[in-house]
Scaffold this motif. Sequence first.
Motif, PDB file in Angstrom:
ATOM      1  N   TYR A  55      67.057 -52.374  15.787  1.00  0.00           N
ATOM      2  CA  TYR A  55      66.596 -53.272  16.877  1.00  0.00           C
ATOM      3  C   TYR A  55      66.270 -51.972  17.845  1.00  0.00           C
ATOM      4  O   TYR A  55      65.188 -52.099  18.705  1.00  0.00           O
ATOM      5  N   GLN A  56      66.598 -50.615  17.538  1.00  0.00           N
ATOM      6  CA  GLN A  56      66.150 -49.567  18.465  1.00  0.00           C
ATOM      7  C   GLN A  56      64.873 -48.793  18.215  1.00  0.00           C
ATOM      8  O   GLN A  56      64.398 -48.320  19.187  1.00  0.00           O
ATOM      9  N   TRP A  57      64.482 -49.028  17.089  1.00  0.00           N
ATOM     10  CA  TRP A  57      63.338 -48.623  16.511  1.00  0.00           C
ATOM     11  C   TRP A  57      62.096 -49.406  16.140  1.00  0.00           C
ATOM     12  O   TRP A  57      60.988 -48.992  16.576  1.00  0.00           O
ATOM     13  N   ASN A  76      78.247 -50.665  11.389  1.00  0.00           N
ATOM     14  CA  ASN A  76      78.135 -49.397  12.149  1.00  0.00           C
ATOM     15  C   ASN A  76      79.096 -49.782  13.246  1.00  0.00           C
ATOM     16  O   ASN A  76      79.498 -50.495  13.605  1.00  0.00           O
ATOM     17  N   GLU A  77      79.932 -48.366  13.372  1.00  0.00           N
ATOM     18  CA  GLU A  77      81.018 -48.264  14.033  1.00  0.00           C
ATOM     19  C   GLU A  77      81.789 -49.624  14.656  1.00  0.00           C
ATOM     20  O   GLU A  77      81.623 -50.102  15.615  1.00  0.00           O
ATOM     21  N   ALA A  78      82.482 -49.932  13.839  1.00  0.00           N
ATOM     22  CA  ALA A  78      83.254 -51.207  13.678  1.00  0.00           C
ATOM     23  C   ALA A  78      84.107 -51.232  15.005  1.00  0.00           C
ATOM     24  O   ALA A  78      84.289 -52.435  15.656  1.00  0.00           O
ATOM     25  N   TYR A  80      65.367 -47.179  22.036  1.00  0.00           N
ATOM     26  CA  TYR A  80      66.032 -48.095  23.068  1.00  0.00           C
ATOM     27  C   TYR A  80      67.179 -47.855  23.078  1.00  0.00           C
ATOM     28  O   TYR A  80      67.941 -47.948  21.866  1.00  0.00           O
ATOM     29  N   GLU A  81      67.631 -47.656  24.098  1.00  0.00           N
ATOM     30  CA  GLU A  81      69.342 -47.533  24.043  1.00  0.00           C
ATOM     31  C   GLU A  81      70.107 -48.756  24.845  1.00  0.00           C
ATOM     32  O   GLU A  81      69.612 -48.820  26.019  1.00  0.00           O
ATOM     33  N   LEU A  82      71.009 -49.255  24.194  1.00  0.00           N
ATOM     34  CA  LEU A  82      71.723 -50.307  24.949  1.00  0.00           C
ATOM     35  C   LEU A  82      72.326 -49.957  26.137  1.00  0.00           C
ATOM     36  O   LEU A  82      71.973 -50.869  27.056  1.00  0.00           O
TER      37      LEU A  82
HETATM   38  C1  BGC Z   1      75.186 -46.355  18.380  1.00  0.00           C
HETATM   39  C2  BGC Z   1      73.842 -46.254  18.797  1.00  0.00           C
HETATM   40  C3  BGC Z   1      73.445 -45.501  19.939  1.00  0.00           C
HETATM   41  C4  BGC Z   1      74.354 -44.310  20.183  1.00  0.00           C
HETATM   42  C5  BGC Z   1      74.113 -43.616  21.398  1.00  0.00           C
HETATM   43  C6  BGC Z   1      76.002 -44.969  18.955  1.00  0.00           C
HETATM   44  O1  BGC Z   1      77.504 -45.223  18.876  1.00  0.00           O
HETATM   45  O2  BGC Z   1      75.539 -46.406  16.813  1.00  0.00           O
HETATM   46  O3  BGC Z   1      73.196 -47.342  18.483  1.00  0.00           O
HETATM   47  O4  BGC Z   1      72.204 -45.525  20.268  1.00  0.00           O
HETATM   48  O5  BGC Z   1      75.567 -44.434  19.967  1.00  0.00           O
HETATM   49  O6  BGC Z   1      74.530 -44.459  22.754  1.00  0.00           O
END
Ligand code: BGC
Length: 505
Positions: free
Chosen positions: A42-44, A185-187, A445-447
């Motif tokens: 989603y970010q890329w 990813n980071e559950a 894109y950063e959430l």
């Molecule tokens: C997430 C990424 C995020 C990054 C920086 C990580 O914990 O997996 O999606 O971009 O942190 O905030």
Amino acid sequence: MEQILALFAIFLAFAFSGKCSDVFSRSDYPEGFVFGAGTSAYQWEGAAAEDGRKPSLWDTLCHSRDQGNGDIACDGYHKYKDDVKLMVDTNLDAFRFSISWSRLIPNGRGPVNQKGLQFYKNLIQELVSHGIEPHVTLYHYDHPQSLEDEYGGWLNHRMIKDFTTYADVCFREFGNHVKLWTTINEANIFSIGGYNDGDTPPGRCSKPSKNCSSGNSSIEPYIVGHNLLLAHASVSRRYKQKYKDKQGGSIGFSLFILGLIPTTSSKDDATATQRAQDFYVGWFLRPLLFGDYPDTMKRTIGSRLPVFSEKESEQVKGSCDFVGVIHYHAASVTNIKSKPSLSGNPDFYSYMGVSFHYFGKSLDFQYANTPWAMEVVLEYIKQSYGNPPVYILESGTPMKQDSQLKQKDIPRVEYLHAYIGGVLKSIRNGSDTRGYFVWSFIDLYELLGGYEVGFGLYTVNFSDPHRKRSPKLSAYWYSDFLKGESAFLDSQGIKELQSKYSSSF
Ligand code: BGC
């Protein structure tokens, strides 16, 4: 307790020895050690509504809030060949990316989207033909919205079957070239951010201070965490039964891990630090390595913490071939004396009963350069979980976007230099760490920061319809390091790096 004091000792040793100034080069790392960089779908990718992709949780959350979105992002969907060229320039061994479930199987289950399938085949082919190893994450916060609407996503046990079927398609279609898979990813941050705090997808919580429309912060994070573990175990079983012999890959699970040390040398703070590690990390790693939740969590959360049946415990235990570590920064831990009341509405933090003091974040969003924290994390995993294989899947620092950032990128160079050096020290102390991926390959894109901050080795001009990419100083530094140059960074070294590349900016 003794282990926590040993971690504290790493911090003290570092504090008194000054910065990590050892000279090292990539040939100091064990043979086969992988250096890479990463992104997530989603970010890329962008192309959010193209070629049959349907919305995921991320699309929904971003479009309901005023914080930008990944509709176009870096346009990686169209520009992946350009990016692979940059990876070659950077001398990467490996590229970590995630597959968008809603691009591959837009309704979550049922027909595979042929155009989505072709995109990932093309990307993988492009990587492999340039000698870059693909490292794939199956789930990076983004299941199809339709599954959320239909049955509540990860709150429902039905996700286990749908996730396994989706993973099976990925193994069948891409597994000949992909040898390293991360399921989730980071559950821990997905469960806490999405179901306790409500800041990340799907934005659920019951905290009065937040504006969530629904959720229950006392219960939901643990239901979700439980289903993630069972789904991971099911996917890992499927891989072993159907694919492992032919494809020979490995399956990992990833967690966000802070470098934690006690604030004082008191017994209370040492115990609090252990408790914080149990809540943040043991929550997932203890079931994965030893078959059950940490006792501290069972005692505190009581019947709100799901229970593994004997069969489930057997299935989860031993289901990961490596631990994926996402590590950025450090905090000290102070005990909070009051006990949470189980009859009230406690959330993750009140159950955990500690307060964190983060090591300085500067005004420009940068993380403090605390490479001892990397050593603390790797030592903790080694000592507490029997030294499993580890890949550092994300590590890096954000910086506020600025047109001069390309050349002003020194803090990122210093950060990467120090953390990569920290990994080497840990390996020399016996950690079985096998790879390091910079987050992120390019600005994304950063959430939680939109397009205001960037972690990338490369900048992206997000106002340019062509999304032009340009190397930052850190891209040159990483490339030189991966070519075999010594990584010694005193002020003279920085000056030399700047003057070597000054004509490139
Ligand atoms: C997430 C990424 C995020 C990054 C920086 C990580 O914990 O997996 O999606 O971009 O942190 O905030």
